[in-house]
Design an enzyme around this catalytic site. Structure first.
Site, PDB file in Angstrom:
ATOM      1  N   SER A 130       0.828  -1.222   0.000  1.00 45.90           N
ATOM      2  CA  SER A 130       0.000   0.000   0.000  1.00 45.90           C
ATOM      3  C   SER A 130       0.857   1.266   0.000  1.00 45.90           C
ATOM      4  CB  SER A 130      -1.034   0.021   1.128  1.00 45.90           C
ATOM      5  OG  SER A 130      -0.535  -0.554   2.277  1.00 45.90           O
ATOM      6  N   ASP A 174       7.206   3.261   6.087  1.00 45.15           N
ATOM      7  CA  ASP A 174       7.006   2.544   4.818  1.00 45.15           C
ATOM      8  C   ASP A 174       7.042   3.500   3.635  1.00 45.15           C
ATOM      9  OD1 ASP A 174       6.560   0.628   6.688  1.00 45.15           O
ATOM     10  OD2 ASP A 174       4.430   0.362   6.258  1.00 45.15           O
ATOM     11  N   TYR A 224      -2.814  -2.737  15.835  1.00 44.12           N
ATOM     12  CA  TYR A 224      -1.735  -1.758  15.601  1.00 44.12           C
ATOM     13  C   TYR A 224      -2.093  -0.433  16.272  1.00 44.12           C
ATOM     14  CZ  TYR A 224       1.559   1.147  12.917  1.00 44.12           C
ATOM     15  OH  TYR A 224       2.554   2.019  12.539  1.00 44.12           O
TER      16      TYR A 224
HETATM   17  C1  GLA Z   1       3.663  -0.916   9.622  1.00 45.06           C
HETATM   18  C2  GLA Z   1       3.499   0.607   9.602  1.00 45.06           C
HETATM   19  C3  GLA Z   1       4.842   1.308   9.829  1.00 45.06           C
HETATM   20  C4  GLA Z   1       5.549   0.772  11.059  1.00 45.06           C
HETATM   21  C5  GLA Z   1       5.576  -0.755  11.048  1.00 45.06           C
HETATM   22  C6  GLA Z   1       6.120  -1.329  12.326  1.00 45.06           C
HETATM   23  O1  GLA Z   1       4.434  -1.338   8.530  1.00 45.06           O
HETATM   24  O2  GLA Z   1       2.954   1.014   8.374  1.00 45.06           O
HETATM   25  O3  GLA Z   1       4.632   2.695   9.919  1.00 45.06           O
HETATM   26  O4  GLA Z   1       4.967   1.253  12.233  1.00 45.06           O
HETATM   27  O5  GLA Z   1       4.294  -1.313  10.832  1.00 45.06           O
HETATM   28  O6  GLA Z   1       7.452  -1.021  12.477  1.00 45.06           O
END
Ligand code: GLA
Length: 387
Positions: A130, A174, A224
């Site tokens: 994404s 990311d 999360y």
């Molecule tokens: C996902 C989120 C990131 C980060 C990771 C954990 O990929 O999109 O921003 O928080 O988890 O490190």
């Protein structure tokens, strides 16, 4: 790749003149997990796999999307005049969210577009399909309409759209890794300031192997977001005494001295992970720079234990892949990577041990879960580009 996408574009929309082609990478995080929304450091790298687009401007305000990965869903049509979130817009909420975020910054999309997307990141694997789609969309809009935004801003716009439009409260890692990727380099990013440095990934006689568990447990987004809230609460408890801005401001010793300010034991564990993981990431960056892969691998292993026991974002499938990896001689380090609750592990494996690594993990996985993991020996690629 370009030819395949061009062919698809022509088949779907009946023309292929005036079409431009773009790519943005996925990422794998070497270390620094769940630190990016805690003002800590992360150490990801862009991959050579990612998401591709073919796009052409239209004379009207129609937006047409087609994904070669979801071909059965056909063409989704909407308009640049209506960029509001809609359930039925499905995956197109990612590119539409980025368009919406551009408009929110006063960067108006002047006309409609025909778009074809193709991604070669395995679906749901936690390798940031994404984020790569968001960065790809921003890069494409900048190129097509001449918007004055740099790659760092493309990352921020992508994150903003994911937070505010798609409802996932992710950090910046990311999108930043995708937008700022550099071939053969990992990005050491301080998420509190967005200052960063590239570190050459020099792994003589070793490979980075990503293992896909092919599981994705449900409620990932809410789990999360819950962890994020726990860390925020813990920070505010610490701030009652300490003059800190983020958990990333604390050393391990300062945390140990003050941890009892955090009233709940579980919350204490979450904050502990954030503090220690940040420090581990700084140590890992220094280890890589000085060529100490043994130490780097050890820190990766410690990261996994902390994510498993303190942060509680691993799962039984991933734990088997990691603990089997640890048993293979020639594995320097192995850990869960990405948000967690399934997805992938990342391991550094000596060339001569890669086959044994794959065989051992596949065997254990088959015996315990009757499933086959997938292995990718990855290369570290560049950020987004026009093809
Ligand atoms: C996902 C989120 C990131 C980060 C990771 C954990 O990929 O999109 O921003 O928080 O988890 O490190």
């Amino acid at each position: 790749m370009k030819d395949r996408i061009r062919e698809c574009f022509k088949e779907k929309y009946g023309y292929d003149e005036g079409v431009s082609f773009y790519f943005a990478p996925g990422r794998v995080n070497l270390i620094g997990e769940h630190t990016d929304y805690n003002g800590g450091h992360v150490f990801p790298c862009a991959l050579s796999i990612g998401t591709y687009a073919a796009a052409a401007k239209r004379d009207d305000d129609r937006l047409r999307f087609f994904s070669m990965n979801f071909a059965d869903r056909g063409i989704f049509e909407s308009s640049v005049k209506d960029l509001s979130y809609s359930e039925e817009a499905g995956w197109t909420n990612y590119p539409r969210g980025v368009m919406w975020a551009f408009e929110g910054r006063g960067l108006k999309i002047p006309c409609g577009l025909d778009i074809v997307i193709y991604g070669n990141i395995p679906n749901g694997s936690g390798l940031s399909s994404s984020a790569s789609l968001e960065v790809l969309t921003g890069f494409m809009l900048r190129d097509l309409f001449g918007f004055d935004v740099d790659n760092k801003e493309l990352a921020l716009i992508g994150q903003y759209s994911e937070n505010k439009y798609n409802g996932m409260n992710c950090g910046i890692m990311d999108q930043f890794a995708s937008a700022m990727g550099k071939k053969d380099n990992a990005i050491f990013l301080d998420t509190a300031t967005l200052e960063y440095e590239y570190a050459p990934v020099v792994l003589d006689g070793m490979k980075i192997v990503v293992t896909n568990s092919k599981v994705k447990h449900s409620l990932v987004d809410s789990a999360y977001n819950e962890r994020r809230s726990s860390c925020e609460k813990a920070l505010s408890e610490l701030q009652s005494v300490l003059p800190i801005k983020t958990l990333g401001d604390l050393s391990e010793e300062e945390f140990e001295k003050n941890k009892d300010l955090i009233k709940d034991k579980d919350r204490q564990k979450k904050a502990k992970h954030a503090v220690y993981e940040n420090q581990r990431t700084i140590k890992a960056y220094n280890a890589l720079k000085s060529g100490d892969i043994v130490l780097f691998g050890k820190l990766m292993n410690e990261s996994h234990v902390s994510l498993r026991d303190d942060y509680d974002v691993s799962c039984k499938e991933i734990d088997v892949l990691v603990s089997e990896a640890w048993k293979v001689e020639g594995v320097m380090g192995s850990r869960i990577t990405g948000g967690g609750f399934g997805g992938c592990t990342v391991s550094i494996v000596k060339d001569g041990a890669v086959e044994e690594f794959k065989a051992r993990l596949a065997k254990a996985y088959k015996e315990q879960f009757d499933m086959e993991p997938e292995f990718y020996v990855v290369s570290v690629g560049d950020g987004p580009g026009k093809l």
